[in-house]
Write a protein that holds these residues in place. Structure first.
Motif, PDB file in Angstrom:
ATOM      1  N   ALA A  28      66.602 -50.409  18.191  1.00 45.23           N
ATOM      2  CA  ALA A  28      66.973 -49.181  17.487  1.00 45.23           C
ATOM      3  C   ALA A  28      67.014 -47.974  18.419  1.00 45.23           C
ATOM      4  O   ALA A  28      67.642 -46.958  18.101  1.00 45.23           O
ATOM      5  CB  ALA A  28      65.996 -48.916  16.345  1.00 45.23           C
ATOM      6  N   ASN A  29      66.355 -48.088  19.574  1.00 43.01           N
ATOM      7  CA  ASN A  29      66.317 -46.976  20.517  1.00 43.01           C
ATOM      8  C   ASN A  29      67.025 -47.306  21.827  1.00 43.01           C
ATOM      9  O   ASN A  29      66.794 -46.669  22.849  1.00 43.01           O
ATOM     10  CB  ASN A  29      64.853 -46.610  20.819  1.00 43.01           C
ATOM     11  CG  ASN A  29      64.142 -46.000  19.634  1.00 43.01           C
ATOM     12  OD1 ASN A  29      64.224 -44.810  19.389  1.00 43.01           O
ATOM     13  ND2 ASN A  29      63.448 -46.837  18.874  1.00 43.01           N
ATOM     14  N   SER A  30      67.895 -48.331  21.795  1.00 45.20           N
ATOM     15  CA  SER A  30      68.583 -48.764  23.002  1.00 45.20           C
ATOM     16  C   SER A  30      70.084 -48.578  22.850  1.00 45.20           C
ATOM     17  O   SER A  30      70.653 -48.774  21.778  1.00 45.20           O
ATOM     18  CB  SER A  30      68.274 -50.240  23.286  1.00 45.20           C
ATOM     19  OG  SER A  30      68.988 -50.689  24.402  1.00 45.20           O
ATOM     20  N   ALA A  31      70.718 -48.217  23.960  1.00 49.68           N
ATOM     21  CA  ALA A  31      72.164 -48.014  23.940  1.00 49.68           C
ATOM     22  C   ALA A  31      72.927 -49.337  23.994  1.00 49.68           C
ATOM     23  O   ALA A  31      74.117 -49.377  23.679  1.00 49.68           O
ATOM     24  CB  ALA A  31      72.579 -47.136  25.121  1.00 49.68           C
ATOM     25  N   GLY A  32      72.277 -50.401  24.397  1.00 47.71           N
ATOM     26  CA  GLY A  32      72.937 -51.697  24.512  1.00 47.71           C
ATOM     27  C   GLY A  32      72.247 -52.759  23.689  1.00 47.71           C
ATOM     28  O   GLY A  32      71.215 -52.502  23.053  1.00 47.71           O
ATOM     29  N   PRO A  33      72.785 -53.966  23.685  1.00 43.30           N
ATOM     30  CA  PRO A  33      72.192 -55.055  22.902  1.00 43.30           C
ATOM     31  C   PRO A  33      70.826 -55.462  23.438  1.00 43.30           C
ATOM     32  O   PRO A  33      70.544 -55.352  24.635  1.00 43.30           O
ATOM     33  CB  PRO A  33      73.199 -56.196  23.049  1.00 43.30           C
ATOM     34  CG  PRO A  33      73.978 -55.870  24.285  1.00 43.30           C
ATOM     35  CD  PRO A  33      74.021 -54.393  24.377  1.00 43.30           C
ATOM     36  N   VAL A  34      69.970 -55.925  22.534  1.00 43.38           N
ATOM     37  CA  VAL A  34      68.624 -56.386  22.879  1.00 43.38           C
ATOM     38  C   VAL A  34      68.456 -57.807  22.378  1.00 43.38           C
ATOM     39  O   VAL A  34      68.743 -58.098  21.213  1.00 43.38           O
ATOM     40  CB  VAL A  34      67.537 -55.473  22.271  1.00 43.38           C
ATOM     41  CG1 VAL A  34      66.146 -56.048  22.532  1.00 43.38           C
ATOM     42  CG2 VAL A  34      67.649 -54.057  22.829  1.00 43.38           C
ATOM     43  N   GLN A  35      68.003 -58.704  23.253  1.00 46.08           N
ATOM     44  CA  GLN A  35      67.746 -60.082  22.865  1.00 46.08           C
ATOM     45  C   GLN A  35      66.293 -60.429  23.180  1.00 46.08           C
ATOM     46  O   GLN A  35      65.642 -59.754  23.976  1.00 46.08           O
ATOM     47  CB  GLN A  35      68.706 -61.035  23.570  1.00 46.08           C
ATOM     48  CG  GLN A  35      70.164 -60.817  23.179  1.00 46.08           C
ATOM     49  CD  GLN A  35      71.031 -62.022  23.441  1.00 46.08           C
ATOM     50  OE1 GLN A  35      70.607 -63.179  23.243  1.00 46.08           O
ATOM     51  NE2 GLN A  35      72.261 -61.803  23.869  1.00 46.08           N
ATOM     52  N   LEU A  36      65.815 -61.509  22.554  1.00 46.68           N
ATOM     53  CA  LEU A  36      64.418 -61.899  22.671  1.00 46.68           C
ATOM     54  C   LEU A  36      64.332 -63.371  23.070  1.00 46.68           C
ATOM     55  O   LEU A  36      65.084 -64.211  22.576  1.00 46.68           O
ATOM     56  CB  LEU A  36      63.718 -61.681  21.324  1.00 46.68           C
ATOM     57  CG  LEU A  36      62.239 -62.055  21.201  1.00 46.68           C
ATOM     58  CD1 LEU A  36      61.390 -61.237  22.158  1.00 46.68           C
ATOM     59  CD2 LEU A  36      61.775 -61.828  19.756  1.00 46.68           C
ATOM     60  N   ALA A  37      63.391 -63.673  23.992  1.00 49.03           N
ATOM     61  CA  ALA A  37      63.160 -65.049  24.417  1.00 49.03           C
ATOM     62  C   ALA A  37      61.670 -65.269  24.626  1.00 49.03           C
ATOM     63  O   ALA A  37      60.895 -64.306  24.699  1.00 49.03           O
ATOM     64  CB  ALA A  37      63.940 -65.356  25.701  1.00 49.03           C
ATOM     65  N   PHE A  38      61.266 -66.538  24.736  1.00 43.00           N
ATOM     66  CA  PHE A  38      59.857 -66.894  24.878  1.00 43.00           C
ATOM     67  C   PHE A  38      59.699 -67.915  26.007  1.00 43.00           C
ATOM     68  O   PHE A  38      60.496 -68.845  26.121  1.00 43.00           O
ATOM     69  CB  PHE A  38      59.315 -67.481  23.579  1.00 43.00           C
ATOM     70  CG  PHE A  38      59.447 -66.567  22.389  1.00 43.00           C
ATOM     71  CD1 PHE A  38      58.455 -65.642  22.090  1.00 43.00           C
ATOM     72  CD2 PHE A  38      60.574 -66.627  21.581  1.00 43.00           C
ATOM     73  CE1 PHE A  38      58.580 -64.803  20.996  1.00 43.00           C
ATOM     74  CE2 PHE A  38      60.705 -65.780  20.483  1.00 43.00           C
ATOM     75  CZ  PHE A  38      59.705 -64.859  20.196  1.00 43.00           C
ATOM     76  N   VAL A  39      58.638 -67.761  26.801  1.00 48.70           N
ATOM     77  CA  VAL A  39      58.418 -68.696  27.915  1.00 48.70           C
ATOM     78  C   VAL A  39      57.654 -69.937  27.492  1.00 48.70           C
ATOM     79  O   VAL A  39      57.628 -70.924  28.222  1.00 48.70           O
ATOM     80  CB  VAL A  39      57.671 -68.017  29.086  1.00 48.70           C
ATOM     81  CG1 VAL A  39      58.502 -66.897  29.683  1.00 48.70           C
ATOM     82  CG2 VAL A  39      56.297 -67.522  28.663  1.00 48.70           C
ATOM     83  N   ASP A  40      57.033 -69.923  26.311  1.00 44.94           N
ATOM     84  CA  ASP A  40      56.216 -71.069  25.904  1.00 44.94           C
ATOM     85  C   ASP A  40      56.156 -71.152  24.382  1.00 44.94           C
ATOM     86  O   ASP A  40      56.454 -70.179  23.686  1.00 44.94           O
ATOM     87  CB  ASP A  40      54.797 -70.919  26.475  1.00 44.94           C
ATOM     88  CG  ASP A  40      54.043 -72.242  26.548  1.00 44.94           C
ATOM     89  OD1 ASP A  40      54.632 -73.275  26.175  1.00 44.94           O
ATOM     90  OD2 ASP A  40      52.875 -72.242  26.975  1.00 44.94           O
TER      91      ASP A  40
END
Length: 230
Positions: A28-40
């Motif tokens: 919501a506070n970013s000018a570009g897309p945001v994605q999420l990932a997990f290492v474990d």
């Protein structure tokens, strides 16, 4: 530019929801897309996400409170394995003044009072870099609460070393009849946060979660990386 937030992962549904809420707040506070990932524990893994982004520039922000094994080994390996050539990796979130202020706010919200003994409870690590980061975080919180903050781990570190379990440190801090408050140096709900609630302290703060200072810190880390990549 895409922002990729990389967290540890948890089997706790509440923990996953909390990290997802944090990602939404950052988006919501970013000018570009945001994605999420997990290492474990669960996916998607950062290697998968990066491989799907083609040649699009990416800022990868490790959602870790110290620069332990996952930050120094797992994240760089994921970037290498993805073969993505335009990834800028930021520093870990902690230690930082923003996290110290967020811990203080969580303590106040839980009922901490000046004069209470304070224990900073981190997840637990045998990594010396990460232990140094935890000590730095405790020093920052000590300056805010006006007294020395003890350090405890929610889980024994692999291979030994590190700091005692939180219940043990709480018992030590209670000598003389003082109230004891535990500052959660955790990002989200899960097994470790539950252990804090069961440690016998008078006050147990909530995880840092989507505290505004955490969201601002992620934005700062991203901004610093964008300047480096420019």
């Amino acid at each position: 530019m895409t922002t990729l937030l990389v967290a540890h992962g948890t089997r706790s549904a509440a923990g996953v929801a909390g990290i997802s809420e944090l990602a939404a707040a950052v988006s919501a506070n970013s000018a570009g897309p945001v994605q999420l990932a997990f290492v474990d524990v669960l996916g998607p893994h950062p290697t998968q996400v990066l491989a799907g982004l083609g040649d699009h520039p990416v800022v990868l922000v490790p959602l870790f409170l110290s620069s332990g094994y996952h930050v120094r080994v797992d994240v760089p390996a994921a970037v290498t394995d993805s073969a993505h050539s335009r990834v800028t990796v930021t520093r870990a979130l902690g230690p930082s003044p923003e996290l110290a202020r967020a811990m203080l706010d969580r303590l106040l919200g839980a009922g901490w009072r000046p004069g209470d003994a304070v224990v900073l409870a981190a997840a637990g690590t045998s990594d010396r870099h990460a232990q140094g980061d935890v000590r730095a975080a405790a020093a920052m919180l000590s300056a805010l609460v006006g007294s020395r903050v003890r350090i405890a781990f929610a889980a024994p570190s692999r291979g030994g070393g590190g700091y005692p379990p939180v219940a043990e440190v709480v018992r030590q801090a209670r000598i003389g009849g003082r109230r004891v408050a535990v500052a959660s140096y955790l990002l989200a709900e899960g097994l470790f946060q539950q252990r804090l609630r069961e440690c016998g302290a008078d006050v147990v703060a909530e995880p840092l979660g989507i505290h505004p200072a955490v969201v601002r810190l992620i934005a700062r880390r991203r901004g610093e990386a964008v300047l480096v990549a420019a």
